[in-house]
Scaffold this motif. Sequence first.
Motif, short mmCIF file in Angstrom:
data_model
loop_
_atom_site.label_atom_id
_atom_site.label_comp_id
_atom_site.label_asym_id
_atom_site.label_seq_id
_atom_site.Cartn_x
_atom_site.Cartn_y
_atom_site.Cartn_z
N UNK A 24 0.72 -1.31 -0.01
CA UNK A 24 0.12 0.13 0.21
C UNK A 24 0.87 1.21 0.06
N UNK A 25 1.86 1.31 0.96
CA UNK A 25 2.63 2.46 1.15
C UNK A 25 3.82 2.75 0.00
N UNK A 26 3.99 1.64 -0.49
CA UNK A 26 5.02 1.89 -1.93
C UNK A 26 4.28 2.13 -3.07
N UNK A 27 3.04 1.86 -3.24
CA UNK A 27 2.39 2.39 -4.18
C UNK A 27 2.08 3.70 -4.37
N UNK A 28 1.91 4.32 -2.90
CA UNK A 28 2.01 5.59 -2.90
C UNK A 28 3.23 6.37 -3.11
N UNK A 29 4.21 5.69 -2.63
CA UNK A 29 5.78 6.31 -2.99
C UNK A 29 5.80 6.55 -4.57
N UNK A 30 5.40 5.41 -5.33
CA UNK A 30 5.59 5.42 -6.89
C UNK A 30 4.71 6.61 -7.52
N UNK A 31 3.63 7.01 -6.94
CA UNK A 31 2.34 7.97 -7.20
C UNK A 31 3.18 9.36 -6.91
N UNK A 32 3.90 9.45 -5.95
CA UNK A 32 4.51 10.63 -5.50
C UNK A 32 5.74 10.96 -6.38
N UNK A 33 6.39 10.08 -6.75
CA UNK A 33 7.47 9.90 -7.74
C UNK A 33 6.98 10.24 -9.05
N UNK A 34 6.05 9.57 -9.48
CA UNK A 34 5.35 10.12 -10.89
C UNK A 34 4.99 11.74 -10.92
N UNK A 35 4.42 11.95 -9.82
CA UNK A 35 3.83 13.64 -9.73
C UNK A 35 5.36 14.42 -9.90
N UNK A 36 6.13 14.09 -9.36
CA UNK A 36 7.40 14.77 -9.14
C UNK A 36 8.32 14.89 -10.42
N UNK A 37 8.24 13.66 -11.28
CA UNK A 37 8.79 13.54 -12.61
C UNK A 37 8.21 14.30 -13.66
#
Length: 342
Positions: free
Chosen positions: A307-320
């Motif tokens: 659950x939380x790592x999926x959120x990490x990937x969403x944050x990274x996509x927003x950043x990039x």
Amino acid sequence: MACKVRGDMGKLLPVISFFLGAALTAAFVIATLDVNWRLSALASWNDGAQPAVTDEMKALAELTEVLRNASMEDGTVIMTSINRAYAAPGSLLDLFLESFRLGEGTEPLLKHVLIVAVDPAALVRCRQVHRHCYLLRRPEDAVDYSDEKHFMSKDYLDMMWGRNLFQQTILQLGFNFLFTDIDIMWFRNPLRHIAITSDIAIANDYYNGDPESLRNRPNGGFLYVRAANRTVDFYRRWRDARRRFPPGTNEQYILERTQAELSRRAGVRMQFLDTANCGGFCQLSRDMGRVCTLHANCCTGLANKVHDLAGVLRDWRNYTAAPPAARRRGGFGWTRPGKCIR
């Protein structure tokens, strides 16, 4: 590989040469292996009976060939491990591989990633999604590692100490390795932060600001080791130190308590990686412009990690996805890991 490892004096096996079949283009040599190193660990990760010599040779031949195929020019292999639970669609393996594809310059590293499966179902799934896969074969009566192993349970500890012995095997075969837990996301190449003079470089749950301080709190889930006699000796001493601690003590705690002694006696230089570059949930980096890897440490439970790592990937996509000017201004950060940290 050119690296040769010497065991205890008087306890050496002769040089063993393995010649592969006509489909292979070259032979390889494994030299001077310690007689106390039981090759059955290749099949059981610390469990099971000694196989026949021919089985040992086949296991070593297969492992060495897989390592050669995955290794970089300097003989370094990025290595992780999975079981059936971690390999299931939508679980940690998918998130791990996706992070390489989303990262900055990390997708080419996938050709150097070796995924070690600890059960046949994990191997099948690995081969569906990745190029370099290796199965650790186990005797029929060995512990079943296919399901989730809860932190600090007996099966979990057996798996961790078995992993430790398998890592020593990689060194004895002459390969450097960068071991990464499957719950670590890769966004930039962390190898650029590992000093050429370091024998061992390791991430930390908590970093005290000094990369040479032996008072850092290491996390063996992200670990680079250079193949050399002294690093093999370090691993032997690490496992030997287990006898000085109560039963049920994990390998990471023993390393933290003995790393000064072990590094001194083995003549090994250790480097502790800044959590701003190679961090995790324990000490979450706020600078997305620096982060290379992010570990779901200080977290238990497979569902919580996913659950939380999926959120990490969403944050990274927003950043990039943001314009370069917006990224330079900053203001980007990780969403608090809500399932893991409350």
